[in-house]
Design an enzyme around this catalytic site. Structure first.
Site, PDB file in Angstrom:
ATOM      1  N   LEU A  62      -3.842  14.988   7.995  1.00 26.68           N
ATOM      2  CA  LEU A  62      -3.172  14.211   9.040  1.00 26.68           C
ATOM      3  C   LEU A  62      -4.112  13.882  10.195  1.00 26.68           C
ATOM      4  CD1 LEU A  62       0.359  15.853   9.260  1.00 26.68           C
ATOM      5  CD2 LEU A  62      -0.142  13.487   8.694  1.00 26.68           C
ATOM      6  N   VAL A 111       5.336   6.576  13.598  1.00 23.41           N
ATOM      7  CA  VAL A 111       4.607   6.985  12.392  1.00 23.41           C
ATOM      8  C   VAL A 111       3.756   8.231  12.627  1.00 23.41           C
ATOM      9  CG1 VAL A 111       4.568   4.644  11.508  1.00 23.41           C
ATOM     10  CG2 VAL A 111       2.674   5.437  12.914  1.00 23.41           C
ATOM     11  N   GLU A 112       3.306   8.842  11.528  1.00 20.11           N
ATOM     12  CA  GLU A 112       2.487  10.049  11.528  1.00 20.11           C
ATOM     13  C   GLU A 112       3.142  11.186  12.312  1.00 20.11           C
ATOM     14  OE1 GLU A 112       0.126  10.501   9.652  1.00 20.11           O
ATOM     15  OE2 GLU A 112      -1.225   8.799   9.450  1.00 20.11           O
ATOM     16  N   GLY A 113       4.450  11.303  12.199  1.00 15.90           N
ATOM     17  CA  GLY A 113       5.191  12.321  12.930  1.00 15.90           C
ATOM     18  C   GLY A 113       5.779  11.736  14.193  1.00 15.90           C
TER      19      GLY A 113
END
Length: 803
Positions: free
Chosen positions: A367, A493-495
């Site tokens: 990530l 996005v991405e958490g």
């Protein structure tokens, strides 16, 4: 009383300097000896003497300490600590601790921060930015992309493939560019300042996806098969993680794979439903996350193998792709995909059977590319673009005879734009330094993603306020509206930021970054009393040290700290003080709330805000030094440090109000801030100094906005404002003269061109000056024009209903 004062001073010195246990014991024994030899043990002095003797024995004699202190505490923790789930454990063990550990320590090693060398692009990387990336930016017509094609033009796709934009992170040995994290970030930042759609398209193959996963975990055969094709765009990748029932809680993936045998071949039968998959509609290679089961124990002895990852060609039977989402009118390729009873060979698992069940850890470790490189680059690109264009607009656009940027009401948002852009770029650069030196700071990258996307939101909102009507009217000339529309995409996005702030940054950061907490938890889990005793003892000394340091800094404001160069030393002092308080508050919350702290999301979020602002302030100081400490940039440094330290303080105060045992929390607040709140927000002088940078062409403005796409083409949407800005500055003195003559009644006219003609007729200016003024006025008019469309443009169009 003298002996008590001496004892307090000795303990204070020991706590402030964090003396090792043996030195502390030696100091206590020395005090005992001095009291016996010179003070006597008559009366009241006997009580503190006995207390010191008892504590010295407890600290210095391991078996006694273990029996009376460590073992009972360990028993309590074993019975009361909530269990750590497998996914939580994998998240905690993924990546590493970096500068965040120093901030949790309460005593950051500033020399360590200052010793890291500034990053530089290689000649090859710089050449790619100056040529291929510049060419790509010139090819991008964002209005055509978003309102005519609903995609990038075919020639842009071809160019990106040919120049290996999709292979920036792939090593040269596999045909990629092999760029550093810095170069990767610079490319994304520049493209993002031109087109969000193009930036996202380039981001995904270089972020969390098949390329990154193959590099870290793929078998040699998988790397050879796919990396070369990915590098040149022969394969377009996507990664399918999020589904209808597993968004932020991606560890609860409902999609399944079952190990089975079909037609004599051992493989996996898959069923999945995914959505929000960027590049999914055009991908040729699908990375898939799913929950793997092995009920017949064909590959091991576990029924539930765990989350696993596989690579699947999208033309494989049973794979359904092609439908598109429409994320806030941004036409980058994004859509759902499905699979029903899709059978794949076992060797399509990323890393092979050996990596089965390790998918969650693989994802968490990867990530960092999205959270630490791509999304921060996109956010900084937007902030830098706003700083340059909105500053120019505020200089060119006039109201009541003045550039609007000179009004105090406009100066406030203008200063926020530039100040936040400086903070964001500093945070980006410091994190890239970690990534390019081989670190994988999971907490720092999560922190950076949520902070920079949130600050971008504020920057673009401020930019829209200044831009006014021309900002809200979309069209080929609008350079801010599309960014404004796209902000929530980066936030999500991405958490999602709500999750990242309230659960991850401090919830996991306190365990990872704290010097002793994780060691204690591991000792309890392993029933290792010796390791637990060692960690508990040092944890106790750690709390004592931060208590002493917080009290001392509260009294002295850290005036005796000498870290940092003279220009910024006061900010190093403030940070040292705040980190000591943060470390003490962290332990207070852990001791009083225990395992329930992770359920106190609002409190955890406030702690995350403290940590984030301490990190960003550290980054600002490092960034300033890496740029050679230019004196002209001090207004930006002052504003950035003042803002981040004020926000850290305010988050601390909010924590105090919500801790258990309010009377004790109030005592801690008085201990840390005995004279009230020491750090205020940026003052009017600082706001004016920063806003003024936006209104003048200077090396400081160029450094702040370095790396974004800049055009001098008057027909370009960004070029026209840049041209107008340059011409407005060039005729500033002539404008001043003309306005003075108007006030004196020597020049008449209603419009600016009429005034110029009248001044020319009356010989106040010559023909060359008049032409320069007319040219500047025309450029200004073009810069503030708003697109208008014929009525037929908005006639109803034939559309299909979504499925």
């Amino acid at each position: 009383m003298v002996w008590i004062i001496l004892l307090v001073l000795m303990l204070g010195v020991a706590g402030y300097r964090r003396m090792p246990l043996l030195q502390l014991l030696g100091m206590l024994l020395l005090w005992l000896l001095l009291v016996v030899l010179f003070g006597g043990l008559d009366g009241w002095l006997l009580i503190p003497w006995l207390l010191v003797l008892a504590n010295t024995a407890l600290l210095g004699f391991d078996p006694l300490r273990i029996k009376l202190l460590s073992q009972p505490v360990m028993n309590i923790l074993r019975n009361n600590l909530p269990p750590i789930s497998a996914t939580e454990k994998e998240a905690l063990e993924s990546g590493d601790v970096w500068w965040d550990g120093e901030l949790f320590s309460g005593k950051p090693d500033w020399q360590r921060l200052r010793s890291w060398p500034a990053q530089r692009l290689t000649p090859t990387e710089k050449d790619f930015l100056d040529n291929q990336t510049e060419t790509l930016c010139r090819m991008l017509d964002d209005w055509k992309i978003t309102h005519e094609l609903y995609d990038l033009p075919p020639e842009v796709w071809t160019f990106m493939r040919k120049e290996r934009f999709f292979g920036m992170i792939i090593p040269e040995s596999y045909g990629g560019l092999g760029f550093s994290a810095l170069a990767h970030s610079e490319v994304i930042m520049k493209i993002a300042s031109r087109s969000i759609t193009a930036a996202v398209t380039v981001m995904v193959p270089n972020s969390l996806g098949p390329g990154q996963l193959l590099l870290n975990y793929g078998t040699d055969a998988q790397k050879e098969k796919y990396l070369r094709r990915l590098a040149v765009g022969e394969e377009i990748p996507c990664f399918a993680l999020t589904g209808p029932e597993a968004g932020s809680d991606a560890s609860s993936i409902p999609d399944t794979g079952v190990v089975c045998e079909r037609d004599g071949q051992l493989g996996i039968l898959l069923n999945w439903e995914k959505r929000y998959i960027t590049l999914g509609p055009v991908a040729t290679l699908l990375g898939l996350a799913f929950h793997l089961y092995d009920p017949d124990h064909l590959i091991g002895d576990r029924d539930d193998v765990g989350i696993s990852l596989a690579l699947i060609p999208t033309d494989h039977p049973g794979v359904e792709i092609g439908e598109r989402h429409f994320p806030l009118d941004a036409p980058f390729q994004n859509g759902p995909n499905f699979g029903h009873d899709v059978f794949i060979p076992l060797d399509w698992l990323i890393g092979g059977v050996e990596q089965a069940g390790r998918g969650w850890r693989m994802l968490v470790e990867c990530l960092g590319e999205g959270r630490g490189v791509s999304l921060p680059a996109l956010s900084v690109g937007g902030a830098k673009m706003a700083s340059r264009t909105i500053g120019a607009y505020a200089r060119v656009r006039t109201q009541f005879g003045l550039p609007i940027g000179k009004f105090e009401g406009v100066e406030m948002p203008l200063a926020r734009i530039l100040g936040n852009a400086y903070i964001m770029d500093a945070g980006r650069m410091l994190t890239l330094m970690a990534l390019d030196n081989g670190h994988k700071p999971a907490i720092v990258t999560a922190l950076l993603k949520y902070q920079l996307t949130e600050r971008m939101r504020r920057v673009i909102n401020d930019a829209m306020d200044i831009q006014g009507g021309s900002g809200i009217c979309l069209g080929p000339s609008n350079y801010i509206g599309r960014v404004y529309q796209s902000i929530p995409i980066a936030i999500t996005v991405e958490g999602a930021n709500i999750l990242t702030r309230n659960l991850i940054v401090f919830g996991q950061g306190a365990i990872r970054g704290h010097p002793w907490l994780l060691k204690e938890m591991q000792a309890v889990e392993g029933n290792n009393i010796e390791a637990f005793d060692h960690a508990l003892l040092n944890h106790s000394l750690f709390i004592f040290s931060n208590f002493v340091r917080s009290f001392w800094f509260g009294l002295t404001a850290g005036i005796f700290e000498t870290s940092g160069p003279p220009a910024t030393r006061r900010y190093y002092r403030h940070l040292t003080r705040l980190t000591a308080g943060f470390a003490l508050l962290t332990d207070y919350a852990l001791l009083t709330l225990g395992g329930s702290l992770k359920r106190r999301e609002r409190l955890s979020g406030r702690f995350a805000d403290i940590l984030a602002n301490l990190y960003l302030c550290s980054a600002v100081l490092k960034h300033f030094e890496c740029q050679g400490e230019p004196e002209a940039d001090m207004p930006l440094v002052d504003y950035a440090c003042t803002l981040t330290q004020h926000r850290a303080q305010q988050a601390m105060l909010a924590v105090f109000h919500n801790l258990p045992f309010p009377w004790l929390a109030k005592f801690l607040r008085f201990l840390m801030f005995p004279f009230g709140k020491p750090y205020g927000p940026p003052n009017d002088r600082q706001i004016h100094a920063v806003a003024d940078i936006a209104l003048h062409d200077s090396p400081t403005r160029d450094r702040l906005t370095q790396g974004v796409y800049v055009s001098d083409d008057p027909d370009d949407r960004v070029g026209r404002i840049e041209v107008a800005f340059t011409k407005a500055l060039a005729v500033a003195e002539l404008e001043k003269l003309l306005k003075q003559k108007v006030r004196e009644g020597l020049v008449d006219g209603h419009s600016w061109p009429e005034k110029i003609d009248d001044a020319l007729d009356k010989k106040i200016i010559n023909e060359a000056a008049a032409e320069r003024l007319r040219d500047a006025w025309q450029a200004m008019r073009r810069a503030i024009e708003v697109d208008a469309f014929p009525a037929a443009y908005f006639s109803p169009r034939q559309t299909q209903q979504p499925t």
